[in-house]
Design a protein around this motif. Sequence first.
Motif, PDB file in Angstrom:
ATOM      1  N   VAL A  46       0.831  -1.201   0.000  1.00  0.00           N
ATOM      2  CA  VAL A  46       0.000   0.000   0.000  1.00  0.00           C
ATOM      3  C   VAL A  46       0.870   1.257   0.000  1.00  0.00           C
ATOM      4  O   VAL A  46       0.582   2.241  -0.693  1.00  0.00           O
ATOM      5  N   ASP A  47       1.956   1.222   0.764  1.00  0.00           N
ATOM      6  CA  ASP A  47       2.828   2.395   0.868  1.00  0.00           C
ATOM      7  C   ASP A  47       3.921   2.425  -0.188  1.00  0.00           C
ATOM      8  O   ASP A  47       4.691   3.392  -0.270  1.00  0.00           O
ATOM      9  N   GLY A  48       4.044   1.360  -0.980  1.00  0.00           N
ATOM     10  CA  GLY A  48       4.988   1.371  -2.088  1.00  0.00           C
ATOM     11  C   GLY A  48       6.374   0.850  -1.777  1.00  0.00           C
ATOM     12  O   GLY A  48       7.281   0.953  -2.616  1.00  0.00           O
ATOM     13  N   ALA A  49       6.587   0.272  -0.599  1.00  0.00           N
ATOM     14  CA  ALA A  49       7.904  -0.268  -0.263  1.00  0.00           C
ATOM     15  C   ALA A  49       8.236  -1.499  -1.108  1.00  0.00           C
ATOM     16  O   ALA A  49       9.403  -1.775  -1.388  1.00  0.00           O
ATOM     17  N   TYR A  50       7.208  -2.252  -1.465  1.00  0.00           N
ATOM     18  CA  TYR A  50       7.354  -3.398  -2.364  1.00  0.00           C
ATOM     19  C   TYR A  50       6.501  -3.136  -3.608  1.00  0.00           C
ATOM     20  O   TYR A  50       5.348  -2.698  -3.494  1.00  0.00           O
ATOM     21  N   PRO A  51       7.038  -3.401  -4.798  1.00  0.00           N
ATOM     22  CA  PRO A  51       6.287  -3.104  -6.028  1.00  0.00           C
ATOM     23  C   PRO A  51       5.258  -4.184  -6.349  1.00  0.00           C
ATOM     24  O   PRO A  51       5.394  -5.335  -5.936  1.00  0.00           O
ATOM     25  N   HIS A  52       4.220  -3.797  -7.082  1.00  0.00           N
ATOM     26  CA  HIS A  52       3.223  -4.751  -7.567  1.00  0.00           C
ATOM     27  C   HIS A  52       2.496  -4.134  -8.751  1.00  0.00           C
ATOM     28  O   HIS A  52       2.301  -2.902  -8.814  1.00  0.00           O
ATOM     29  N   ALA A  53       2.081  -4.971  -9.708  1.00  0.00           N
ATOM     30  CA  ALA A  53       1.282  -4.497 -10.824  1.00  0.00           C
ATOM     31  C   ALA A  53      -0.041  -3.931 -10.309  1.00  0.00           C
ATOM     32  O   ALA A  53      -0.688  -4.531  -9.448  1.00  0.00           O
ATOM     33  N   LEU A  54      -0.444  -2.782 -10.847  1.00  0.00           N
ATOM     34  CA  LEU A  54      -1.659  -2.089 -10.394  1.00  0.00           C
ATOM     35  C   LEU A  54      -2.614  -1.878 -11.559  1.00  0.00           C
ATOM     36  O   LEU A  54      -2.203  -1.845 -12.712  1.00  0.00           O
ATOM     37  N   PRO A  55      -3.913  -1.687 -11.252  1.00  0.00           N
ATOM     38  CA  PRO A  55      -4.558  -1.742  -9.941  1.00  0.00           C
ATOM     39  C   PRO A  55      -4.590  -3.172  -9.399  1.00  0.00           C
ATOM     40  O   PRO A  55      -4.560  -4.137 -10.153  1.00  0.00           O
ATOM     41  N   ALA A  56      -4.631  -3.273  -8.079  1.00  0.00           N
ATOM     42  CA  ALA A  56      -4.626  -4.588  -7.440  1.00  0.00           C
ATOM     43  C   ALA A  56      -5.429  -4.532  -6.149  1.00  0.00           C
ATOM     44  O   ALA A  56      -5.618  -3.456  -5.570  1.00  0.00           O
ATOM     45  N   ILE A  57      -5.892  -5.687  -5.723  1.00  0.00           N
ATOM     46  CA  ILE A  57      -6.585  -5.822  -4.439  1.00  0.00           C
ATOM     47  C   ILE A  57      -5.642  -6.524  -3.471  1.00  0.00           C
ATOM     48  O   ILE A  57      -5.306  -7.694  -3.690  1.00  0.00           O
ATOM     49  N   PRO A  58      -5.179  -5.858  -2.410  1.00  0.00           N
ATOM     50  CA  PRO A  58      -4.357  -6.543  -1.408  1.00  0.00           C
ATOM     51  C   PRO A  58      -5.225  -7.440  -0.526  1.00  0.00           C
ATOM     52  O   PRO A  58      -6.386  -7.701  -0.818  1.00  0.00           O
ATOM     53  N   GLY A  59      -4.636  -7.877   0.575  1.00  0.00           N
ATOM     54  CA  GLY A  59      -5.368  -8.707   1.541  1.00  0.00           C
ATOM     55  C   GLY A  59      -5.050 -10.183   1.370  1.00  0.00           C
ATOM     56  O   GLY A  59      -5.176 -10.715   0.266  1.00  0.00           O
ATOM     57  N   HIS A  60      -4.626 -10.833   2.456  1.00  0.00           N
ATOM     58  CA  HIS A  60      -4.228 -12.239   2.337  1.00  0.00           C
ATOM     59  C   HIS A  60      -4.446 -13.030   3.616  1.00  0.00           C
ATOM     60  O   HIS A  60      -4.055 -14.198   3.668  1.00  0.00           O
ATOM     61  N   GLU A  61      -5.055 -12.443   4.637  1.00  0.00           N
ATOM     62  CA  GLU A  61      -5.235 -13.124   5.918  1.00  0.00           C
ATOM     63  C   GLU A  61      -6.733 -13.296   6.151  1.00  0.00           C
ATOM     64  O   GLU A  61      -7.352 -12.509   6.854  1.00  0.00           O
ATOM     65  N   ALA A  62      -7.324 -14.314   5.537  1.00  0.00           N
ATOM     66  CA  ALA A  62      -8.781 -14.331   5.421  1.00  0.00           C
ATOM     67  C   ALA A  62      -9.403 -15.683   5.716  1.00  0.00           C
ATOM     68  O   ALA A  62      -8.760 -16.729   5.629  1.00  0.00           O
ATOM     69  N   ALA A  63     -10.683 -15.609   6.043  1.00  0.00           N
ATOM     70  CA  ALA A  63     -11.508 -16.805   6.211  1.00  0.00           C
ATOM     71  C   ALA A  63     -12.870 -16.521   5.590  1.00  0.00           C
ATOM     72  O   ALA A  63     -13.313 -15.363   5.515  1.00  0.00           O
ATOM     73  N   GLY A  64     -13.538 -17.578   5.147  1.00  0.00           N
ATOM     74  CA  GLY A  64     -14.839 -17.379   4.518  1.00  0.00           C
ATOM     75  C   GLY A  64     -15.568 -18.691   4.313  1.00  0.00           C
ATOM     76  O   GLY A  64     -15.205 -19.724   4.896  1.00  0.00           O
ATOM     77  N   VAL A  65     -16.587 -18.621   3.474  1.00  0.00           N
ATOM     78  CA  VAL A  65     -17.439 -19.772   3.196  1.00  0.00           C
ATOM     79  C   VAL A  65     -17.424 -20.031   1.692  1.00  0.00           C
ATOM     80  O   VAL A  65     -17.607 -19.102   0.891  1.00  0.00           O
ATOM     81  N   VAL A  66     -17.215 -21.266   1.309  1.00  0.00           N
ATOM     82  CA  VAL A  66     -17.147 -21.620  -0.109  1.00  0.00           C
ATOM     83  C   VAL A  66     -18.523 -21.454  -0.748  1.00  0.00           C
ATOM     84  O   VAL A  66     -19.522 -21.998  -0.273  1.00  0.00           O
ATOM     85  N   ARG A  67     -18.564 -20.684  -1.834  1.00  0.00           N
ATOM     86  CA  ARG A  67     -19.805 -20.488  -2.592  1.00  0.00           C
ATOM     87  C   ARG A  67     -19.897 -21.473  -3.769  1.00  0.00           C
ATOM     88  O   ARG A  67     -20.957 -22.045  -4.032  1.00  0.00           O
ATOM     89  N   ALA A  68     -18.799 -21.663  -4.488  1.00  0.00           N
ATOM     90  CA  ALA A  68     -18.806 -22.542  -5.661  1.00  0.00           C
ATOM     91  C   ALA A  68     -17.410 -23.090  -5.883  1.00  0.00           C
ATOM     92  O   ALA A  68     -16.419 -22.488  -5.471  1.00  0.00           O
ATOM     93  N   VAL A  69     -17.342 -24.245  -6.554  1.00  0.00           N
ATOM     94  CA  VAL A  69     -16.049 -24.855  -6.848  1.00  0.00           C
ATOM     95  C   VAL A  69     -16.005 -25.282  -8.301  1.00  0.00           C
ATOM     96  O   VAL A  69     -17.044 -25.533  -8.937  1.00  0.00           O
ATOM     97  N   GLY A  70     -14.766 -25.378  -8.829  1.00  0.00           N
ATOM     98  CA  GLY A  70     -14.574 -25.861 -10.182  1.00  0.00           C
ATOM     99  C   GLY A  70     -14.810 -27.357 -10.304  1.00  0.00           C
ATOM    100  O   GLY A  70     -14.893 -28.079  -9.299  1.00  0.00           O
ATOM    101  N   SER A  71     -14.877 -27.828 -11.537  1.00  0.00           N
ATOM    102  CA  SER A  71     -15.282 -29.207 -11.806  1.00  0.00           C
ATOM    103  C   SER A  71     -14.328 -30.247 -11.253  1.00  0.00           C
ATOM    104  O   SER A  71     -14.729 -31.389 -11.004  1.00  0.00           O
ATOM    105  N   GLU A  72     -13.049 -29.894 -11.034  1.00  0.00           N
ATOM    106  CA  GLU A  72     -12.057 -30.870 -10.567  1.00  0.00           C
ATOM    107  C   GLU A  72     -11.738 -30.741  -9.081  1.00  0.00           C
ATOM    108  O   GLU A  72     -10.906 -31.488  -8.561  1.00  0.00           O
ATOM    109  N   VAL A  73     -12.351 -29.800  -8.395  1.00  0.00           N
ATOM    110  CA  VAL A  73     -12.017 -29.575  -6.980  1.00  0.00           C
ATOM    111  C   VAL A  73     -12.584 -30.704  -6.127  1.00  0.00           C
ATOM    112  O   VAL A  73     -13.764 -31.038  -6.205  1.00  0.00           O
ATOM    113  N   ARG A  74     -11.741 -31.277  -5.297  1.00  0.00           N
ATOM    114  CA  ARG A  74     -12.164 -32.348  -4.397  1.00  0.00           C
ATOM    115  C   ARG A  74     -11.865 -32.031  -2.928  1.00  0.00           C
ATOM    116  O   ARG A  74     -12.392 -32.696  -2.029  1.00  0.00           O
ATOM    117  N   SER A  75     -11.028 -31.034  -2.671  1.00  0.00           N
ATOM    118  CA  SER A  75     -10.576 -30.776  -1.298  1.00  0.00           C
ATOM    119  C   SER A  75     -11.590 -29.991  -0.475  1.00  0.00           C
ATOM    120  O   SER A  75     -11.604 -30.098   0.753  1.00  0.00           O
TER     121      SER A  75
END
Length: 362
Positions: A46-75
Motif C-alpha cells: 500500500v505504501d509502495g515499499a514493495y512493487p506490484h502491478a496495479l490496480p490490485a486488491i491486497p489482503g491475504h489473511e482471510a476466512a470465509g465460506v465456499v460459494r462454488a467450486v470448479g469441476s475438478e475440486v475435491r478438497s
Amino acid sequence: MAKAAILEQPGKGLTIGEVELADPAPHEVLIDTKACGLCHSDLHFVDGAYPHALPAIPGHEAAGVVRAVGSEVRSVKPGDHVVSCLSAFCGQCEFCVTGRMALCMGAGTRRDADAPVRITRNGGETVNQMLNLSAFSEQMLIHENACVSIDKDMPLDRAALIGCAVTTGAGTIFNAANLTPGETIVVVGCGGVGLAAINAAKIAGAGMVIAADPIPEKRELAKVLGATHTVDAMAEDAAKQIIKLSDGGVHYAIEAVGRQASADLAVASLRRGGTAIILGMMPLDCKVGLGAMDLLGGKKLQGAIMGYNQFPVDLPRLVDFYMRGLLDLDTLIAERISLDEINQGFDKMRDGHSARSVIVFD
C-alpha cells in the motif's frame, strides 16, 4: 459484483470499488469472504515499499465460506468454512515433494497469461490479484491449493488470523525453530506475528520467553500471551539485557518486524549455537549477517517464510488449539472494522500501538 478495496497508486490509500470475479476454473474455488486481517505485509504494498502491478486488491489473511467450486475440486465443497493461505502449493515441485511446501512458487496455481483473468472491473479492465488471494474483497477466487476446510464451530474472525499471522508466528516455533521444552527465546516485535510466536512458544514449553518491543502496550499484550520477561527493543543495552536475562543469550531469536535494527538485535541476542530467524519483510536493500566470532560460535541465521507451514495440516491443528483453549486469538484482535474503514485501520497500524485490526464482512 463484489465490493473490494483497490490499490490504485502507492501512498494514496485504498479505494472502495466494485469488481467482478470470473466463474471458477476446474481447480478454483469461489469464496464469500467473511473476515480478513490487516497485515503489515499489505502495508508494504500500500505504501509502495514493495512493487506490484496495479490496480490490485491486497489482503491475504482471510476466512470465509465456499460459494462454488470448479469441476475438478475435491478438497473443499460449497458451504465449507475455509481459511486461505498465500503459500499456494503445486504439489509436484522439488519443494512440495520434499515436504517444504511453503517454498513452492505456486506453479500452476495461477491462471496462464493467455487465459481470462480472475478479477475485472468496468466491463473488462484487469484487476491484479495480490499474493494469489486479494482478500480485501467480499469474494475471493483462488486455487483450491490456497485454502483448507476448517471446523464450522470456529469463529471466522479469529480463523482469519490463522491465515497469515498465526501460521507465520506459530509455524516458526513449531516448524522452523523446532523448539525443545525449556529452551529460551526472544521475539523482537510484538505485532500479530510476534504475539503469535510468543503464544506458540508458551504452548511449546519454552523455559523463558522474552518479548522485545519499544511500545509498552505491546509488551503488556505479550505478557498476556505468554511472555515471561519484556525488554524495550529501543533501549541502547537491549541486547545486553536479553543476554543477562537468558544467562548468556537465547537459543532462538525471532525477528517479526522487518527492520534492520530488529534483525541486528535478534542476532546480537544469541548464545553460542543459537539461531536467529528473520520473519519480517525487510526493505529490499537490507542485509543481515553473522560476524566471524558468531560463526566460530556456531550461531545460525535463517528465514522462515510463512513459518515453513504445511498449511493443509497446520491450519486445522491451530484451529483445534484455539478450540481447546491453548491458542489465544481473542487477545490478538484489537478491533473489528468494516471494509469502508480499511484506510483508518492501516493508519492505526502505522501508529503501531495495537495488535490486529480485522475486517468483518456482512
